[in-house]
Design an enzyme around this catalytic site. Structure first.
Site, short mmCIF file in Angstrom:
data_model
loop_
_atom_site.label_atom_id
_atom_site.label_comp_id
_atom_site.label_asym_id
_atom_site.label_seq_id
_atom_site.Cartn_x
_atom_site.Cartn_y
_atom_site.Cartn_z
N ASP A 206 0.73 -1.27 0.10
CA ASP A 206 -0.09 -0.05 0.02
C ASP A 206 0.86 1.29 0.11
O ASP A 206 1.89 1.18 0.13
CB ASP A 206 -0.93 0.01 1.37
N ASP B 26 -10.58 1.98 -3.78
CA ASP B 26 -11.22 1.85 -2.28
C ASP B 26 -12.66 1.79 -2.38
O ASP B 26 -13.24 1.61 -1.38
CB ASP B 26 -10.72 2.91 -1.44
C1 DGJ Z 1 -5.85 1.69 1.89
C2 DGJ Z 1 -6.16 0.63 1.01
O1 DGJ Z 1 -6.56 1.10 -0.20
C3 DGJ Z 1 -7.17 -0.32 1.67
O2 DGJ Z 1 -7.51 -1.43 0.95
C4 DGJ Z 1 -6.44 -0.58 3.04
O3 DGJ Z 1 -5.56 -1.65 2.61
C5 DGJ Z 1 -6.18 0.32 3.83
N1 DGJ Z 1 -5.30 1.44 3.05
C6 DGJ Z 1 -5.66 0.07 5.10
O4 DGJ Z 1 -4.75 0.81 5.93
#
Ligand code: DGJ
Length: 741
Positions: free
Chosen positions: A479, A549
């Site tokens: 991430d 997301d």
């Molecule tokens: C952002 C990501 O896009 C999510 O899927 C998740 O992993 C969160 N961060 C976790 O902090």
């Protein structure tokens, strides 16, 4: 031979079955663009295509040739300052402060195959027969600088990869204030520019505008390619559709700041330029040093947007993604994020894994929260060690027990970041990016590590490698949840501070390169708050990317549709999540949530311990369905049928077809249910006209030509229970050719 050179060695014709790309040496020794588009029959020379028509009020290059003006020439890699007033491809500051250069042709070299670009993700060719590379050498003799222009043409894809390399062979340093990857002057500007832009949770939405005089551009200044603008610039003719007409696609194999622009000049010539964003960039080129730009992809298709997308998919799947996973079927995963966020312990994670295993899920991904003292997003980034409060028996033990359930195990990490409340920060407060004497801006309570520094890359490599070995990871979700601000590196000299953005990317790429080479069996999925770094640079190392997301199925229609312009569905992480959806509050039916997520690297992201018996059964069926159709979905040809960006945008559909055209799967969603709706016919694409197909839920056998030209009527949905909404209804149609294998 896909590159034909005239006998005098001054004109180059790159060609395959899908395109011709021609340029030559001009009478002043610079390079002129002659043609790029549909394949042209070979002939002795195409120099006539560069014919210049004299115009008043232009600067002439030769005193005795009033027509030969830099402003009227279509350039190949333009320079500035001698009469061409459009934006150049590069800008070199010399020792005496001047910015005037004159790079002229000094030779060329053709090789079979494709060499690596040092330190950068780039296209590759497995065998010498798959690609041919042309290296053009230009030299500015006054400053003893070389400029290499590289062109790779692929045997089977309608694409060319281009990049540039500057070499300082002189005795004074040079400064590159701008060094784009490629530029091209197209002879007219009768195009519509298509871009995929958006923001967090609504990434890569399609936007179109007819070209007008002046510069129209997309770019990033966030030190990541960004969800605001994807590094993809498409020019289509006004009459071009999904399936017909000319279209050019320009993209960059890079994940940092970029610029892609179309500049329409006063003669309606269109200059397209793409590369590292010159804003905030410069590169100090010491004597003996060289600078390699990232690689740009030029795609041409005369078969509409679908043809362009197919070329990008071909390049991506066969010449860009590296490692085993590029060709392997991707596992169905369960990600813990939307189910548990930070709030879990050994027991709750094991309970989720047990349910996942019973459902038939193949890979269990423990997302954010397993390390340091991470109970919220306020701490611990950098402390990539087990959170023993949550897992007293350790992550290694958890991983073993999850594997014993028949699942593979993967972890989330965010290596490029550091929390102020972390042991790493306490030990190395100087490792973050910050400008001395200035406040350091927080985002999501975190700072960015200075990945331009080798010591930090080495540290991260050691830590992540140890983690991978200890927990025997099968998967890593990488991430990246904030952008760089107050950009400054503690170790770069003042005249090199503007190199930080690119050096940061080189550090990140080095880390990916080491990890993917040393752990070739691991499936890496990248992520940047969802799709904030969804680009070909990342896809080189991580063959799938968390698309957004936003897991709402209806929102995902627009996001996945837009993303599919350049990126194949197999690259898009797509999960079924719970309702009400966390981002929109929407209540889409489980079938529709799955129907949309099927067309990607499929998974679930919800609390599977709390399913109703009906949902549990439905999910088991979905998993069986996906497994049975996985090869088709992940490696078939993807066709966009009905667009969410159309005037009504209420009906959206797409489909995949197997390479042998014997199998296909189509999905259609109606956003809102309307009373007494118009009759809805679905017109398929990509089928074989003479194949008889059996459709799911239909006893008739229909030929491919009927299905594509006459279509089929899809019955309007009937509500099955009182009060059941038919908004967000979906249809799935499976087609199988009734022919022997
Ligand atoms: C952002 C990501 O896009 C999510 O899927 C998740 O992993 C969160 N961060 C976790 O902090």
């Amino acid at each position: 031979m896909p590159i034909t050179v005239t006998a005098d060695g001054t004109e180059f014709h790159l060609h395959n079955r899908q395109l011709s790309y021609i340029f030559g040496v001009l009478k002043n020794g610079q390079l002129g663009q002659l043609y790029y588009g549909k394949p042209l029959r070979p002939r002795a020379s195409f120099a006539h295509l560069g014919q210049i028509e004299r115009r008043s009020n232009t600067v002439q290059y030769f005193d005795d040739d009033s027509a030969f003006s830099p402003a009227l020439i279509r350039h190949e890699y333009p320079m500035f300052g001698c009469g061409d007033f459009r934006y150049p491809a590069f800008d070199v500051r010399l020792e005496n402060g001047s910015r005037i250069t004159n790079f002229t042709f000094h030779g060329y070299h053709i090789t079979k195959g494709k060499a690596k670009l040092p330190g950068l993700p780039a296209t590759h060719a497995a065998g010498a027969a798959e690609a041919t590379t042309l290296d053009i050498l230009l030299i500015d003799t006054a400053i003893q600088a070389d400029l290499h222009l590289y062109y790779t043409i692929f045997e089977q894809a309608g694409a060319i990869a281009r990049s540039a390399r500057f070499v300082n062979r002189g005795s004074y340093p040079l400064v590159l204030a701008s060094a784009l990857s490629a530029s091209i002057d197209l002879p007219d500007a009768d195009y519509v520019m298509v871009q995929t832009s958006g923001s967090w949770a609504r990434e890569r939405h399609l936007h179109e505008r007819p070209l007008v005089p002046g510069v129209q551009s997309i770019s990033s200044t966030r030190y990541a390619s960004s969800p605001q603008h994807n590094p993809l610039l498409v020019l289509r003719r006004p009459e071009t559709t999904e399936t017909s007409g000319s279209v050019y696609g320009f993209s960059l194999i890079y994940s940092g700041n970029f610029l892609a622009q179309a500049e329409v000049d006063d003669y309606r010539v269109c200059r397209v330029s793409i590369g590292i964003n010159p804003f905030g960039f410069s590169w100090h080129l010491a004597p003996g040093a060289d600078f390699q730009t990232p690689e740009a992809l030029f795609v041409y298709s005369d078969k509409g947007l679908t043809g362009m997308s197919f070329s990008f998919y071909d390049i991506c799947r066969h010449h860009l993604m590296c490692g085993k996973w590029s060709q392997r079927e991707r596992p169905i995963l369960l990600n813990t994020w939307e189910a548990l966020h930070f709030h879990y312990d050994d027991a709750s994670v094991m309970a989720l894994a047990e349910s996942a295993s019973r459902l038939g899920i193949e890979l269990f991904v423990l997302d954010d929260g397993w390390f340091g003292r991470r109970d919220s997003d306020k701490s611990s980034l950098g402390d990539w060690f087990t959170n023993f409060k949550k897992f007293p028996r350790g992550i290694t033990s958890l991983a073993e027990r999850i594997r014993a359930l028949g699942l593979r195990f993967g972890l989330w990490i965010e290596p490029e970041m550091i929390s102020q409340d972390s042991d790493l920060y306490r030990a190395h407060p100087d490792w973050m990016i910050r400008t001395p004497g200035r406040r350091a801006s927080m985002a999501r309570h975190q700072y960015v590590l200075d990945c331009s520094r080798q010591v930090i890359i080495d540290y991260l490599y050691g830590r992540i490698a140890a983690l991978i070995r200890a927990a025997k990871l099968a998967y890593v979700k990488w991430d990246m949840n904030r952008y760089i601000t107050e950009a400054y590196s503690a170790t770069l000299p003042s005249d090199r501070q503007a190199e930080l953005g690119h050096r940061y990317m080189l550090g990140v790429y080095q880390l990916f390169d080491r990890l993917t080479r040393h752990f070739p069996d691991i499936l890496f999925e990248s992520c940047a708050s969802g799709g904030g770094r969804f680009d070909f640079g990342m896809l080189h190392y991580t063959p799938q990317i968390w698309t957004s997301d936003d897991t709402d199925a209806i929102e995902r229609l627009s996001i996945q549709f837009g993303s599919s312009l350049a990126y194949p569905p197999v690259a898009m992480g797509a999960h079924v999540s719970a309702v009400p959806n966390k981002q929109t509050g929407r209540l889409a039916p489980l079938e529709t949530r799955a129907a949309v997520a099927y067309f990607g690297a499929f998974g679930y992201e919800l609390d599977v311990t709390a399913l109703s018996p009906e949902d549990e059964l439905a999910i088991k069926r979905q998993i069986l369905f996906y497994k049975a159709n996985r090869r088709l979905i992940q490696f078939g040809d993807f066709y966009r049928l009905e667009s969410p960006y159309a005037a009504t945008g209420n009906i959206i559909s797409w489909m995949v077809v197997s390479p042998d055209q014997k199998e296909a799967l189509a999905m259609r969603v109606q956003v809102l249910n309307h009373p007494n709706p118009p009759l809805a016919r679905l017109y398929f694409r990509g089928l074989r006209a003479d194949f008889p197909y059996k459709l799911s839920n239909c006893s008739d056998i229909l030929y491919g030509d009927e299905l594509m030209n006459a279509g089929v009527l899809l019955r309007k949905p009937k509500s099955t229970s009182l009060g059941q909404s038919l908004d967000f209804f979906s249809w799935m149609i499976r087609l199988k050719a009734a022919v022997s294998d």
